[in-house]
Design a protein around this motif. Structure first.
Motif, PDB file in Angstrom:
ATOM      1  N   ILE A  74       0.857  -1.189   0.000  1.00 45.78           N
ATOM      2  CA  ILE A  74       0.000   0.000   0.000  1.00 45.78           C
ATOM      3  C   ILE A  74       0.892   1.236   0.000  1.00 45.78           C
ATOM      4  O   ILE A  74       1.830   1.342   0.795  1.00 45.78           O
ATOM      5  N   VAL A  75       0.579   2.144  -0.902  1.00 47.97           N
ATOM      6  CA  VAL A  75       1.325   3.392  -1.020  1.00 47.97           C
ATOM      7  C   VAL A  75       0.334   4.535  -0.886  1.00 47.97           C
ATOM      8  O   VAL A  75      -0.739   4.505  -1.491  1.00 47.97           O
ATOM      9  N   LYS A  76       0.674   5.529  -0.085  1.00 43.77           N
ATOM     10  CA  LYS A  76      -0.180   6.705   0.020  1.00 43.77           C
ATOM     11  C   LYS A  76       0.679   7.950  -0.152  1.00 43.77           C
ATOM     12  O   LYS A  76       1.801   8.020   0.337  1.00 43.77           O
ATOM     13  N   ILE A  77       0.118   8.901  -0.896  1.00 42.35           N
ATOM     14  CA  ILE A  77       0.834  10.140  -1.174  1.00 42.35           C
ATOM     15  C   ILE A  77      -0.081  11.309  -0.826  1.00 42.35           C
ATOM     16  O   ILE A  77      -1.179  11.425  -1.364  1.00 42.35           O
ATOM     17  N   SER A  78       0.411  12.165   0.050  1.00 42.27           N
ATOM     18  CA  SER A  78      -0.324  13.371   0.418  1.00 42.27           C
ATOM     19  C   SER A  78       0.222  14.542  -0.383  1.00 42.27           C
ATOM     20  O   SER A  78       1.308  14.462  -0.971  1.00 42.27           O
ATOM     21  N   GLU A  79      -0.505  15.636  -0.378  1.00 40.85           N
ATOM     22  CA  GLU A  79      -0.038  16.843  -1.058  1.00 40.85           C
ATOM     23  C   GLU A  79       1.295  17.312  -0.463  1.00 40.85           C
ATOM     24  O   GLU A  79       2.199  17.719  -1.195  1.00 40.85           O
ATOM     25  N   LYS A  80       1.433  17.220   0.846  1.00 38.95           N
ATOM     26  CA  LYS A  80       2.674  17.647   1.509  1.00 38.95           C
ATOM     27  C   LYS A  80       3.854  16.792   1.054  1.00 38.95           C
ATOM     28  O   LYS A  80       4.920  17.315   0.716  1.00 38.95           O
ATOM     29  N   LEU A  81       3.688  15.472   1.013  1.00 35.96           N
ATOM     30  CA  LEU A  81       4.758  14.583   0.569  1.00 35.96           C
ATOM     31  C   LEU A  81       5.095  14.845  -0.897  1.00 35.96           C
ATOM     32  O   LEU A  81       6.264  14.878  -1.282  1.00 35.96           O
ATOM     33  N   PHE A  82       4.073  15.063  -1.704  1.00 39.72           N
ATOM     34  CA  PHE A  82       4.262  15.372  -3.122  1.00 39.72           C
ATOM     35  C   PHE A  82       5.107  16.641  -3.279  1.00 39.72           C
ATOM     36  O   PHE A  82       6.087  16.665  -4.015  1.00 39.72           O
ATOM     37  N   ALA A  83       4.735  17.702  -2.551  1.00 41.45           N
ATOM     38  CA  ALA A  83       5.455  18.982  -2.629  1.00 41.45           C
ATOM     39  C   ALA A  83       6.897  18.832  -2.166  1.00 41.45           C
ATOM     40  O   ALA A  83       7.812  19.353  -2.806  1.00 41.45           O
TER      41      ALA A  83
END
Length: 196
Positions: A74-83
């Motif tokens: 399972i992989v999760k990406i938040s806007e903060k991690l993306f930025a």
């Protein structure tokens, strides 16, 4: 569909293009780098293409976080991690409709081959070569990928204006929205910002 994300993907090797012997191209790429998009555009997707295709094919969005599985994990990406991952600016305009009209007015002359304002309903052959390339970069990397790549759209030109005129954009939020949802849905509201 997910594999089509990569057939038109744009990767910019900044070190290589900044060493070119073409002042116009160097100037445009320096502006692109100064905009804060180097980390995002300089990331080669092809290295992890299979994993990215898997990720987008099974992705879902819950509470502004993208969830998916890659290789059974399972992989999760938040806007903060993306930025943070792409070192994208988090301050500035969040919507293209907020683009200052005077910046759009100036950019229409700056990118023009003749010095006359370009027609925003026209084709990119009105532009100097470095800006044609910039138009391709924004079309293929950070905007909706529908339609002709030769046509100038309000969205593409607004993105170009941010780069060319040094308008501070919250690239993190804009690119996150594009990656998370596959692009802007309300193009009509964006046309207003560039009307003659």
């Amino acid at each position: 569909m997910a594999s089509s994300l990569f057939s038109n993907a744009q990767h910019v090797d900044f070190d290589s293009v900044l060493a070119m012997d073409d002042p116009g191209m160097i100037s445009m790429f320096e502006a692109l780098e100064a905009s804060g998009l180097r980390g995002f555009l300089g990331c080669p997707a092809i290295v992890y293409e299979d994993a990215l295709v898997d990720f987008f094919e099974s992705a879902s969005v819950r509470n502004e976080v993208v969830f998916s599985t890659v290789g059974g994990q399972i992989v999760k990406i938040s806007e903060k991690l993306f930025a943070e991952s792409f070192e994208l600016p988090v301050e500035g305009l969040e919507e293209l409709s907020e683009m200052p009209k005077d910046a759009i007015f100036d950019a229409r002359s700056i990118v023009s081959m003749t010095g006359e304002q370009i027609n925003l309903s026209g084709r990119k052959n009105q532009m100097k070569m470095p800006y044609r390339l910039l138009c391709d970069i924004v079309a293929k990397a950070i905007s909706v990928k529908a339609g002709s790549f030769n046509a100038i759209t309000v969205e593409k030109f607004s993105l170009m204006t941010a780069v060319v005129c040094g308008v501070k954009m919250n690239w993190a939020k804009y690119c996150w929205y594009f990656e998370k949802d596959g692009g802007r849905e309300d193009e009509a509201s964006q046309r207003v910002c560039c009307s003659d």
